[in-house]
Design an enzyme around this catalytic site. Structure first.
Site, short mmCIF file in Angstrom:
data_model
loop_
_atom_site.label_atom_id
_atom_site.label_comp_id
_atom_site.label_asym_id
_atom_site.label_seq_id
_atom_site.Cartn_x
_atom_site.Cartn_y
_atom_site.Cartn_z
N LYS A 123 0.82 -1.37 -0.06
CA LYS A 123 0.00 0.09 -0.34
C LYS A 123 0.34 1.14 -0.08
O LYS A 123 0.84 2.23 -0.62
CB LYS A 123 -0.93 0.14 1.22
N ASP A 167 -9.94 2.04 2.52
CA ASP A 167 -9.41 1.17 3.80
C ASP A 167 -10.54 2.08 4.69
O ASP A 167 -11.48 1.42 5.94
CB ASP A 167 -8.73 1.00 4.22
#
Length: 271
Positions: free
Chosen positions: A66, A103
């Site tokens: 990420k 997220d």
């Protein structure tokens, strides 16, 4: 033409994302394919570029890439810029690589909307200081907890995150460990390898909530630990996975798919 998407990570064989997006596409009538994409630890950029140049339209990004996806993007959404991590890449027609992070919104929707967990006014502990923690911290802070603390095996990483995010909201944020948290969110990938986390017995307040971003067909070690240490509510990250995927789907397609039927189907083990 059918647009192509994938989830990239290492490991990746466990990912339920292809099934989730297949269901989203069927529910919304969107023409698209979606697959798993494994990348060696040192070669995220090369694999992502090859997928993009081969006609790919977008990627979901999972552990451990990420932060690398953040550097890979040409443009960033506000939430990705705040997080310093990207879990959604969209490859635009002008050649630009747009990076977003879904997220945080996925976690909040699962905690608050699906599980009925109130964050405002609660003392929250976040375990981990990697890209997953970066992705959810801005959203957790915006939900107005009474205080938010960070814990990580490498204390310096937790301290760096506390310094980075401590000015975003008036909520106290610290890397100094305490006890008696009403909500503990595990952002580490320990559960993927079946590893136990070494936690003090009294870190979770009686009747507290434990949430593991990792999802698995069997109970994760963190959730097992929480159940034996007084947690009233526990959950793995399957609901968050579906909710963040729905937000990514919207980023790619401009359509919001229904999530409740997908979560229910996956909980039943339907594939």
């Amino acid at each position: 033409m059918t647009d192509c998407y994938a989830v990239i990570g290492n490991p990746i064989e466990h990912s339920k994302s292809p099934e989730i997006h297949r269901r989203f596409a069927a529910a919304t009538g969107e023409a698209m394919t979606y697959r798993r994409l494994w990348a060696p630890h040192e070669h995220f950029r090369a694999v992502a570029e090859a997928f993009c140049c081969g006609g790919g339209h977008g990627l979901n990004v999972t552990v451990p890439f990420k932060e690398e996806a953040y550097a890979f993007a040409d443009r960033l959404s506000e939430r990705a810029a705040a997080a310093g991590a990207v879990n959604t890449l969209r490859f635009d027609s002008d050649g630009q690589r747009f990076g977003d992070n879904t997220d945080g919104v996925g976690l909040l929707r699962d905690l608050q909307d699906n599980l009925g967990i109130t964050i405002a006014g609660r003392r929250v502990l976040v375990l981990g200081a990697g890209g997953a923690a970066r992705g959810v911290l801005p959203a957790l802070l915006a939900a107005d907890p009474a205080a938010l603390f960070l814990a990580n095996r490498t204390a310096a990483r937790a301290e760096a995150l506390a310094e980075r995010f401590g000015t975003l909201h008036p909520c106290p944020l610290s890397a100094i460990p305490e006890r008696g948290f009403e909500l503990i969110v595990n952002t580490t990938a320990a559960g993927l390898q079946g590893e136990n986390l070494e936690l003090p017995d009294d870190v979770l307040a009686p009747g507290g909530t434990a949430y593991d971003l990792v999802y698995a067909d069997t109970e994760t070690p963190f959730i097992r630990w929480a159940r034996t240490h007084g947690a009233t509510t526990t959950s793995d990250g399957l609901g968050m996975l579906v909710e963040q995927a729905a937000e990514a789907f919207f980023v790619w397609r401009g359509v919001r798919p229904p999530t409740a039927p997908v979560i229910a189907a996956l909980r039943r083990g339907e594939a």
